[in-house]
Design a protein around this motif. Sequence first.
Motif, PDB file in Angstrom:
ATOM      1  N   GLU A  61     -10.944   5.375   3.197  1.00 49.82           N
ATOM      2  CA  GLU A  61     -10.836   5.182   1.754  1.00 49.82           C
ATOM      3  C   GLU A  61      -9.447   4.656   1.351  1.00 49.82           C
ATOM      4  O   GLU A  61      -8.416   5.161   1.794  1.00 49.82           O
ATOM      5  CB  GLU A  61     -11.081   6.527   1.048  1.00 49.82           C
ATOM      6  CG  GLU A  61     -11.268   6.390  -0.442  1.00 49.82           C
ATOM      7  CD  GLU A  61     -11.399   7.750  -1.151  1.00 49.82           C
ATOM      8  OE1 GLU A  61     -11.459   7.750  -2.385  1.00 49.82           O
ATOM      9  OE2 GLU A  61     -11.425   8.789  -0.460  1.00 49.82           O
ATOM     10  N   VAL A  62      -9.435   3.629   0.502  1.00 50.83           N
ATOM     11  CA  VAL A  62      -8.187   3.124  -0.086  1.00 50.83           C
ATOM     12  C   VAL A  62      -8.461   2.885  -1.573  1.00 50.83           C
ATOM     13  O   VAL A  62      -9.403   2.170  -1.924  1.00 50.83           O
ATOM     14  CB  VAL A  62      -7.728   1.804   0.578  1.00 50.83           C
ATOM     15  CG1 VAL A  62      -6.489   1.247  -0.119  1.00 50.83           C
ATOM     16  CG2 VAL A  62      -7.455   2.009   2.069  1.00 50.83           C
TER      17      VAL A  62
ATOM     18  N   LEU B 294      -7.674  -3.162   5.068  1.00 49.19           N
ATOM     19  CA  LEU B 294      -7.037  -1.845   4.930  1.00 49.19           C
ATOM     20  C   LEU B 294      -8.077  -0.742   5.024  1.00 49.19           C
ATOM     21  O   LEU B 294      -7.866   0.285   5.670  1.00 49.19           O
ATOM     22  CB  LEU B 294      -6.302  -1.738   3.583  1.00 49.19           C
ATOM     23  CG  LEU B 294      -5.060  -2.599   3.409  1.00 49.19           C
ATOM     24  CD1 LEU B 294      -4.504  -2.426   1.998  1.00 49.19           C
ATOM     25  CD2 LEU B 294      -3.994  -2.234   4.443  1.00 49.19           C
ATOM     26  N   ARG B 295      -9.220  -0.954   4.378  1.00 49.22           N
ATOM     27  CA  ARG B 295     -10.271   0.079   4.397  1.00 49.22           C
ATOM     28  C   ARG B 295     -10.847   0.238   5.803  1.00 49.22           C
ATOM     29  O   ARG B 295     -11.181   1.346   6.218  1.00 49.22           O
ATOM     30  CB  ARG B 295     -11.361  -0.264   3.377  1.00 49.22           C
ATOM     31  CG  ARG B 295     -10.874   0.003   1.955  1.00 49.22           C
ATOM     32  CD  ARG B 295     -11.919  -0.280   0.905  1.00 49.22           C
ATOM     33  NE  ARG B 295     -11.439   0.221  -0.389  1.00 49.22           N
ATOM     34  CZ  ARG B 295     -11.806  -0.271  -1.567  1.00 49.22           C
ATOM     35  NH1 ARG B 295     -12.668  -1.284  -1.641  1.00 49.22           N
ATOM     36  NH2 ARG B 295     -11.327   0.253  -2.679  1.00 49.22           N
TER      37      ARG B 295
ATOM     38  N   LEU C 296       1.523   4.906   0.811  1.00 53.09           N
ATOM     39  CA  LEU C 296       1.034   5.918   1.748  1.00 53.09           C
ATOM     40  C   LEU C 296       1.574   7.303   1.410  1.00 53.09           C
ATOM     41  O   LEU C 296       1.412   8.236   2.180  1.00 53.09           O
ATOM     42  CB  LEU C 296       1.430   5.535   3.183  1.00 53.09           C
ATOM     43  CG  LEU C 296       0.788   4.244   3.698  1.00 53.09           C
ATOM     44  CD1 LEU C 296       1.291   3.930   5.101  1.00 53.09           C
ATOM     45  CD2 LEU C 296      -0.741   4.348   3.691  1.00 53.09           C
TER      46      LEU C 296
ATOM     47  N   VAL D  71       0.850  -1.189   0.000  1.00 57.06           N
ATOM     48  CA  VAL D  71       0.000   0.000   0.000  1.00 57.06           C
ATOM     49  C   VAL D  71       0.885   1.238   0.000  1.00 57.06           C
ATOM     50  O   VAL D  71       1.843   1.345   0.764  1.00 57.06           O
ATOM     51  CB  VAL D  71      -1.012  -0.018   1.180  1.00 57.06           C
ATOM     52  CG1 VAL D  71      -0.325  -0.038   2.523  1.00 57.06           C
ATOM     53  CG2 VAL D  71      -1.989   1.145   1.082  1.00 57.06           C
TER      54      VAL D  71
ATOM     55  N   PRO E 204      -6.077   9.371  -1.709  1.00 56.45           N
ATOM     56  CA  PRO E 204      -6.075   8.418  -0.599  1.00 56.45           C
ATOM     57  C   PRO E 204      -4.972   7.378  -0.790  1.00 56.45           C
ATOM     58  O   PRO E 204      -4.442   7.241  -1.899  1.00 56.45           O
ATOM     59  CB  PRO E 204      -7.457   7.766  -0.704  1.00 56.45           C
ATOM     60  CG  PRO E 204      -7.777   7.814  -2.159  1.00 56.45           C
ATOM     61  CD  PRO E 204      -7.212   9.125  -2.642  1.00 56.45           C
ATOM     62  N   PRO E 205      -4.622   6.622   0.271  1.00 55.10           N
ATOM     63  CA  PRO E 205      -3.665   5.533   0.129  1.00 55.10           C
ATOM     64  C   PRO E 205      -4.101   4.607  -0.996  1.00 55.10           C
ATOM     65  O   PRO E 205      -5.297   4.459  -1.257  1.00 55.10           O
ATOM     66  CB  PRO E 205      -3.740   4.808   1.477  1.00 55.10           C
ATOM     67  CG  PRO E 205      -4.279   5.813   2.432  1.00 55.10           C
ATOM     68  CD  PRO E 205      -5.180   6.701   1.629  1.00 55.10           C
ATOM     69  N   ARG E 206      -3.127   3.990  -1.642  1.00 50.66           N
ATOM     70  CA  ARG E 206      -3.441   3.210  -2.841  1.00 50.66           C
ATOM     71  C   ARG E 206      -2.884   1.790  -2.734  1.00 50.66           C
ATOM     72  O   ARG E 206      -1.702   1.606  -2.446  1.00 50.66           O
ATOM     73  CB  ARG E 206      -2.826   3.923  -4.039  1.00 50.66           C
ATOM     74  CG  ARG E 206      -2.995   3.214  -5.361  1.00 50.66           C
ATOM     75  CD  ARG E 206      -2.373   4.039  -6.465  1.00 50.66           C
ATOM     76  NE  ARG E 206      -3.229   5.163  -6.784  1.00 50.66           N
ATOM     77  CZ  ARG E 206      -3.852   5.319  -7.964  1.00 50.66           C
ATOM     78  NH1 ARG E 206      -3.686   4.435  -8.920  1.00 50.66           N
ATOM     79  NH2 ARG E 206      -4.607   6.357  -8.178  1.00 50.66           N
ATOM     80  N   LEU E 207      -3.734   0.821  -2.987  1.00 55.62           N
ATOM     81  CA  LEU E 207      -3.298  -0.583  -3.013  1.00 55.62           C
ATOM     82  C   LEU E 207      -2.567  -0.834  -4.326  1.00 55.62           C
ATOM     83  O   LEU E 207      -3.142  -0.689  -5.409  1.00 55.62           O
ATOM     84  CB  LEU E 207      -4.513  -1.507  -2.918  1.00 55.62           C
ATOM     85  CG  LEU E 207      -4.201  -3.003  -2.996  1.00 55.62           C
ATOM     86  CD1 LEU E 207      -3.588  -3.501  -1.702  1.00 55.62           C
ATOM     87  CD2 LEU E 207      -5.469  -3.810  -3.322  1.00 55.62           C
TER      88      LEU E 207
ATOM     89  N   LEU F  47      -8.161   2.360   7.578  1.00 50.74           N
ATOM     90  CA  LEU F  47      -7.788   3.693   7.064  1.00 50.74           C
ATOM     91  C   LEU F  47      -8.947   4.492   6.497  1.00 50.74           C
ATOM     92  O   LEU F  47      -8.801   5.682   6.237  1.00 50.74           O
ATOM     93  CB  LEU F  47      -6.744   3.549   5.941  1.00 50.74           C
ATOM     94  CG  LEU F  47      -5.396   2.937   6.280  1.00 50.74           C
ATOM     95  CD1 LEU F  47      -4.502   2.960   5.061  1.00 50.74           C
ATOM     96  CD2 LEU F  47      -4.730   3.660   7.449  1.00 50.74           C
TER      97      LEU F  47
END
Length: 341
Positions: free
Chosen positions: A205-206, A199-200, A181, A179, A185-188, A203
């Motif tokens: 939104e991902v 993860l969602r 950071l 992920v 928003p953070p991105r998979l 955190l």
Amino acid sequence: MNTEKLTAGEVERAAAVLRRGGLLGLPTETVYGLGANGLDPAAVGRIFAAKGRPQDNPLILHIPSADWLERYCQNIPPAAWTLADQFWPGPLTLILERKPLVPDAVTAGLDTVGIRCPSHPVCRAILTAAGVPAAAPSGNASGRPSPTSAAGMLEDMEGKIDAIVDGGPCSVGVESTIVDLTVRPPRLLRPGGVTLEELREALGEVAVDPAVERLMGAGEQPRAPGMKYRHYAPRAPVTVVRGDPARCAAYIAAHLGPEDGVVCFAEFAGDYPGHRVEILGPAADKAAQARNVFDALRAFDGTDVPAIWAQCPDEAGLGLAVANRLNKAAGFHIVGLEGEP
Ligand code: AMP
Ligand code: MG
């Protein structure tokens, strides 16, 4: 070079290999890694040579505990500590801004670095004893399925690495979730042992990088540089069949050639008499599917099947990671039966 075989108890000898700049086969809970001292550019360079890995594909730095994060990363956002608290040690890699001491050889010149604290006790003991982080990609030759046992890694790496530690079979079986950071928003970037849902929950939104679910087009630049390369591929071409398991099994039975092989859920293993069949796991047991997926693909390499057909789980939970590995092995050659009557 003669590859020394070490037992899980030979932690000091393994740590010494890392400290002196050698290449070490490392057990982790995800897959076996090809480790080298992540602060030594020459040692890291040997990883690329042994794997035949493209130089622009960065490596993940493995640390024995979360409090090493600040040695190698800066401007660490609160989300990183949230995830480290919840999922470390474990199968989760965080992409963060790097500190200057992290060599370009590890990051492929990016200003970010991927960091993970693995949970495998032998791996952590080796990292702690070595006192240096290990840069470690999966221990396969570039492009091949990742190894989930010491024997599997030796198929690709015997004679190319200084030593390997046998820590038993991997409990997760697919690589870590990655992920990013450094974006909002953070991105998979890669699905793995920690699920998107988890993860969602942690955190909010991902986002999901498009490279997780489709082939990148020419000129498109995925954020995980590794995603543009052919991956996890056995020697025979793979077709993934996606949808209701019973319908997919019937579709494969109707379409496979006389010599073709099948990767299927346990319930359908008897549906292909005369064919080489590898079992992914029970249709409802995605953890078993994750543990078996790479071995199932590798198993065909000792055979002369001209083509492989694979059943595939839905994308909920660990299914996203299993489907991603199968789809990449297939070069995203997918038959979708979902929408059909
Ligand atoms: P593996 O070689 O199987 O360990 O995979 C490592 C993955 O992490 C590859 O897909 C890399 O492209 C990705 N990766 C490592 N470092 C970074 C980074 N700084 N930013 C984005 N992706 C990264
Ligand atoms: Mg890999």
